[in-house]
Design a protein around this motif. Structure first.
Motif, PDB file in Angstrom:
ATOM      1  N   ALA A 162       7.694   3.654   9.493  1.00 35.06           N
ATOM      2  CA  ALA A 162       7.053   3.432  10.790  1.00 35.06           C
ATOM      3  C   ALA A 162       5.557   3.729  10.790  1.00 35.06           C
ATOM      4  CB  ALA A 162       7.746   4.268  11.864  1.00 35.06           C
ATOM      5  N   GLY A 163       5.151   4.696   9.980  1.00 31.43           N
ATOM      6  CA  GLY A 163       3.755   5.122   9.984  1.00 31.43           C
ATOM      7  C   GLY A 163       2.759   3.984   9.900  1.00 31.43           C
ATOM      8  N   LYS A 164       3.041   3.040   9.036  1.00 27.43           N
ATOM      9  CA  LYS A 164       2.097   1.937   8.778  1.00 27.43           C
ATOM     10  C   LYS A 164       1.648   1.222  10.055  1.00 27.43           C
ATOM     11  CE  LYS A 164       3.899   2.477   4.566  1.00 27.43           C
ATOM     12  NZ  LYS A 164       3.304   3.140   3.428  1.00 27.43           N
ATOM     13  N   TRP A 165       2.610   0.883  10.904  1.00 29.14           N
ATOM     14  CA  TRP A 165       2.192   0.130  12.083  1.00 29.14           C
ATOM     15  C   TRP A 165       1.918   1.017  13.302  1.00 29.14           C
ATOM     16  CZ3 TRP A 165       5.828   0.614  15.889  1.00 29.14           C
ATOM     17  CH2 TRP A 165       7.148   0.861  15.483  1.00 29.14           C
ATOM     18  N   LEU A 166       2.362   2.251  13.231  1.00 27.42           N
ATOM     19  CA  LEU A 166       2.068   3.156  14.346  1.00 27.42           C
ATOM     20  C   LEU A 166       0.591   3.529  14.392  1.00 27.42           C
ATOM     21  CD1 LEU A 166       5.099   5.629  14.375  1.00 27.42           C
ATOM     22  CD2 LEU A 166       4.474   3.965  16.120  1.00 27.42           C
ATOM     23  N   LEU A 167      -0.016   3.627  13.222  1.00 26.38           N
ATOM     24  CA  LEU A 167      -1.415   4.049  13.166  1.00 26.38           C
ATOM     25  C   LEU A 167      -2.363   2.878  12.920  1.00 26.38           C
ATOM     26  CD1 LEU A 167      -1.281   7.389  11.163  1.00 26.38           C
ATOM     27  CD2 LEU A 167      -1.294   7.017  13.611  1.00 26.38           C
ATOM     28  N   LYS A 168      -1.880   1.662  13.124  1.00 23.29           N
ATOM     29  CA  LYS A 168      -2.712   0.517  12.744  1.00 23.29           C
ATOM     30  C   LYS A 168      -4.018   0.429  13.556  1.00 23.29           C
ATOM     31  CE  LYS A 168      -0.751  -3.211  15.588  1.00 23.29           C
ATOM     32  NZ  LYS A 168       0.606  -3.009  16.076  1.00 23.29           N
ATOM     33  N   GLU A 169      -3.999   1.010  14.748  1.00 24.77           N
ATOM     34  CA  GLU A 169      -5.217   0.962  15.569  1.00 24.77           C
ATOM     35  C   GLU A 169      -6.277   1.965  15.115  1.00 24.77           C
ATOM     36  OE1 GLU A 169      -4.030   1.567  19.578  1.00 24.77           O
ATOM     37  OE2 GLU A 169      -3.406  -0.515  19.854  1.00 24.77           O
ATOM     38  N   ASP A 170      -5.826   3.024  14.474  1.00 24.23           N
ATOM     39  CA  ASP A 170      -6.747   4.105  14.108  1.00 24.23           C
ATOM     40  C   ASP A 170      -7.646   3.740  12.933  1.00 24.23           C
ATOM     41  OD1 ASP A 170      -4.885   5.175  15.834  1.00 24.23           O
ATOM     42  OD2 ASP A 170      -5.118   7.175  15.024  1.00 24.23           O
ATOM     43  N   GLU A 171      -7.249   2.720  12.196  1.00 23.29           N
ATOM     44  CA  GLU A 171      -8.031   2.281  11.041  1.00 23.29           C
ATOM     45  C   GLU A 171      -8.364   3.430  10.083  1.00 23.29           C
ATOM     46  OE1 GLU A 171     -11.274  -0.216  12.120  1.00 23.29           O
ATOM     47  OE2 GLU A 171     -10.113  -1.223  13.681  1.00 23.29           O
ATOM     48  N   LEU A 172      -7.362   4.186   9.803  1.00 24.47           N
ATOM     49  CA  LEU A 172      -7.509   5.262   8.832  1.00 24.47           C
ATOM     50  C   LEU A 172      -7.297   4.720   7.418  1.00 24.47           C
ATOM     51  CD1 LEU A 172      -5.378   7.913  10.719  1.00 24.47           C
ATOM     52  CD2 LEU A 172      -7.804   8.131  10.211  1.00 24.47           C
ATOM     53  N   PRO A 173      -7.859   5.404   6.429  1.00 28.71           N
ATOM     54  CA  PRO A 173      -7.586   4.983   5.057  1.00 28.71           C
ATOM     55  C   PRO A 173      -6.098   5.076   4.742  1.00 28.71           C
ATOM     56  CG  PRO A 173      -8.759   7.080   5.118  1.00 28.71           C
ATOM     57  CD  PRO A 173      -8.808   6.513   6.493  1.00 28.71           C
ATOM     58  N   GLU A 174      -5.613   4.085   4.029  1.00 27.15           N
ATOM     59  CA  GLU A 174      -4.203   3.979   3.642  1.00 27.15           C
ATOM     60  C   GLU A 174      -3.642   5.306   3.130  1.00 27.15           C
ATOM     61  OE1 GLU A 174      -2.057   1.664   4.016  1.00 27.15           O
ATOM     62  OE2 GLU A 174      -0.485   2.617   2.818  1.00 27.15           O
ATOM     63  N   SER A 193      -7.473  12.745  21.929  1.00 24.39           N
ATOM     64  CA  SER A 193      -8.415  12.044  21.054  1.00 24.39           C
ATOM     65  C   SER A 193      -8.694  12.817  19.764  1.00 24.39           C
ATOM     66  CB  SER A 193      -9.727  11.772  21.787  1.00 24.39           C
ATOM     67  OG  SER A 193     -10.309  12.998  22.198  1.00 24.39           O
ATOM     68  N   GLY A 194      -8.552  14.129  19.818  1.00 27.26           N
ATOM     69  CA  GLY A 194      -8.835  14.917  18.619  1.00 27.26           C
ATOM     70  C   GLY A 194      -7.643  15.119  17.699  1.00 27.26           C
ATOM     71  N   ALA A 195      -6.528  14.434  18.020  1.00 21.74           N
ATOM     72  CA  ALA A 195      -5.307  14.667  17.243  1.00 21.74           C
ATOM     73  C   ALA A 195      -5.447  14.237  15.787  1.00 21.74           C
ATOM     74  CB  ALA A 195      -4.139  13.924  17.893  1.00 21.74           C
ATOM     75  N   THR A 196      -4.817  14.967  14.902  1.00 27.18           N
ATOM     76  CA  THR A 196      -4.814  14.605  13.482  1.00 27.18           C
ATOM     77  C   THR A 196      -3.857  13.433  13.259  1.00 27.18           C
ATOM     78  OG1 THR A 196      -2.956  16.032  12.940  1.00 27.18           O
ATOM     79  CG2 THR A 196      -5.151  17.029  12.888  1.00 27.18           C
ATOM     80  N   PRO A 197      -4.016  12.728  12.144  1.00 27.12           N
ATOM     81  CA  PRO A 197      -3.067  11.649  11.828  1.00 27.12           C
ATOM     82  C   PRO A 197      -1.624  12.133  11.844  1.00 27.12           C
ATOM     83  CG  PRO A 197      -4.930  11.545  10.342  1.00 27.12           C
ATOM     84  CD  PRO A 197      -5.125  12.785  11.168  1.00 27.12           C
ATOM     85  N   THR A 198      -1.387  13.310  11.307  1.00 30.84           N
ATOM     86  CA  THR A 198      -0.026  13.849  11.296  1.00 30.84           C
ATOM     87  C   THR A 198       0.518  14.007  12.716  1.00 30.84           C
ATOM     88  OG1 THR A 198      -0.524  15.063   9.269  1.00 30.84           O
ATOM     89  CG2 THR A 198       1.447  15.727  10.482  1.00 30.84           C
ATOM     90  N   GLU A 199      -0.307  14.523  13.595  1.00 28.73           N
ATOM     91  CA  GLU A 199       0.125  14.671  14.985  1.00 28.73           C
ATOM     92  C   GLU A 199       0.404  13.309  15.613  1.00 28.73           C
ATOM     93  OE1 GLU A 199      -2.120  18.872  16.189  1.00 28.73           O
ATOM     94  OE2 GLU A 199      -3.174  16.966  16.333  1.00 28.73           O
ATOM     95  N   ARG A 200      -0.482  12.354  15.338  1.00 30.96           N
ATOM     96  CA  ARG A 200      -0.280  11.014  15.900  1.00 30.96           C
ATOM     97  C   ARG A 200       1.040  10.404  15.457  1.00 30.96           C
ATOM     98  NH1 ARG A 200      -4.796   9.131  18.434  1.00 30.96           N
ATOM     99  NH2 ARG A 200      -6.747  10.069  17.745  1.00 30.96           N
ATOM    100  N   VAL A 201       1.315  10.475  14.172  1.00 28.23           N
ATOM    101  CA  VAL A 201       2.573   9.922  13.650  1.00 28.23           C
ATOM    102  C   VAL A 201       3.752  10.615  14.305  1.00 28.23           C
ATOM    103  CG1 VAL A 201       4.056   9.699  11.624  1.00 28.23           C
ATOM    104  CG2 VAL A 201       1.619   9.220  11.427  1.00 28.23           C
ATOM    105  N   SER A 202       3.657  11.930  14.373  1.00 30.02           N
ATOM    106  CA  SER A 202       4.756  12.725  14.912  1.00 30.02           C
ATOM    107  C   SER A 202       5.017  12.387  16.380  1.00 30.02           C
ATOM    108  CB  SER A 202       4.428  14.201  14.738  1.00 30.02           C
ATOM    109  OG  SER A 202       5.596  14.969  14.905  1.00 30.02           O
ATOM    110  N   TYR A 203       3.974  12.343  17.173  1.00 32.44           N
ATOM    111  CA  TYR A 203       4.120  12.034  18.593  1.00 32.44           C
ATOM    112  C   TYR A 203       4.661  10.623  18.800  1.00 32.44           C
ATOM    113  CZ  TYR A 203       1.177  16.149  19.532  1.00 32.44           C
ATOM    114  OH  TYR A 203       0.670  17.413  19.612  1.00 32.44           O
ATOM    115  N   SER A 204       4.129   9.686  18.046  1.00 36.95           N
ATOM    116  CA  SER A 204       4.569   8.297  18.193  1.00 36.95           C
ATOM    117  C   SER A 204       6.046   8.167  17.866  1.00 36.95           C
ATOM    118  CB  SER A 204       3.789   7.385  17.252  1.00 36.95           C
ATOM    119  OG  SER A 204       2.409   7.630  17.369  1.00 36.95           O
TER     120      SER A 204
END
Lengths: 181, 181
Positions: free
Chosen positions: A152-164, B133-144
């Motif tokens: 799920a991670g791949k498309w959940l964070l697609k808006e954040d444009e973070l490095p893979e 807005s300050g959430a880490t990627p890990t937090e974002r994945v977890s919340y989503s």
DNA sequence: GTCTATAAGGCGATAGAC
DNA sequence: GTCTATCGCCTTATAGAC
């Protein structure tokens, strides 16, 4: 030296099946993109289903290897942890990742495809290997979701444009945390 | 007093679209199950797409209500917690649950459907409301994943044959736990 | 509100030439 | 290994009678 046609058919088919869905992608479309006719496709593959089979075969084998490995191990937290990491490493491989996305998106359309039925069965077996027989429902949901988090991670964070790489790290972290339920 | 035809069309269509997929379900099939002809369907709905639209409208409105509510609230852990519980309560309602399953299974096939595009957008907005807005990627994945857990539980535990209520409880528990990342 | 009949076109798949 | 041509089937959708 240009790739052989068979491989190019697989590439185009995989991309279009993933983006638009299996049923919405016609063989005419695929042929046109490759600059050949539909009939040429039938020289390389017996049927449309057969293209799918050729695509997902390796994924099934990979899952069966993973299943064999986990069954050779004691059911400990350490084994679960390592399983999640191996599964994540598989998905990291770009070929498997592409196939995995294709599978996610065509579960319903291809529900009767023999190879996909097997893949689903192996996935469920893998999930049940994560839970001991005495596990509570909450633990079961949590453990099962661990493998799911990796997809799920791949498309959940697609808006954040973070490095893979960072997305990868985050999903594995969440997955491992789900094992501590 | 038997239901009107329009409602019966919706019921049959929803079930078949969910089980076999939108593209694999023809209007002929639906008509035959209802004991009418295809042409009768066109009296009640302009197109096949229009049947889908009629099915998912209420789900869009529900999501928009949820979004409006969460935006009227401060972004606190307590709000996130309550959002998860409200979302779970929505899914508990059998009508929304049926629609949600239909949506899960036809994401790809109906990716261009206007109402489904909106529903996807609202879902992403809802997810982003869970993260500061300050959430880490890990937090974002977890919340989503928290919202996702509520959907996934149903089919993850289907082999265990647990009572519906217990599955419900387990998924909500896991979802809430994902908010504590 | 439901019917019969049909239009118009796309689909997967095949035959046979080159 | 790729082509042209075509088969047979099924689809969504419409026109017009009842």
């Amino acid at each position: 030296m240009r790739e052989d046609t068979r491989t190019r058919i697989q590439e185009v088919a995989l991309r279009r099946f993933t983006e638009q869905g299996y049923e919405a992608t016609s063989l005419r479309e695929i042929a046109e993109e490759l600059g050949v006719t539909k009939a040429a496709l039938y020289y390389h593959f017996k049927t449309k289903d057969d293209i799918v089979a050729s695509l997902v075969e390796k994924r099934l084998i990979e899952l069966e290897k993973l299943l064999e490995w986990v069954r050779s191990r004691p059911k400990t937290p350490e084994t679960r942890r390592e399983l999640v990491e191996r599964y994540a490493a598989d998905l990291r491989d770009s070929r498997h990742h592409g196939i995995a996305r294709f599978l996610e998106r065509n579960q319903t359309a291809l529900r009767d495809h023999p190879t996909l039925i097997k893949i689903r069965e192996r996935m469920m077996e893998l999930i049940s290997e994560l839970s001991e027989s005495g596990a509570t429902p909450t633990e079961r949901v949590s453990y099962s979701l661990a493998l799911f988090a990796l997809h799920a991670g791949k498309w959940l964070l697609k808006e954040d444009e973070l490095p893979e790489e960072e997305i990868q790290k985050a999903t594995v972290e969440v997955a491992l945390r789900l094992l501590d339920a």
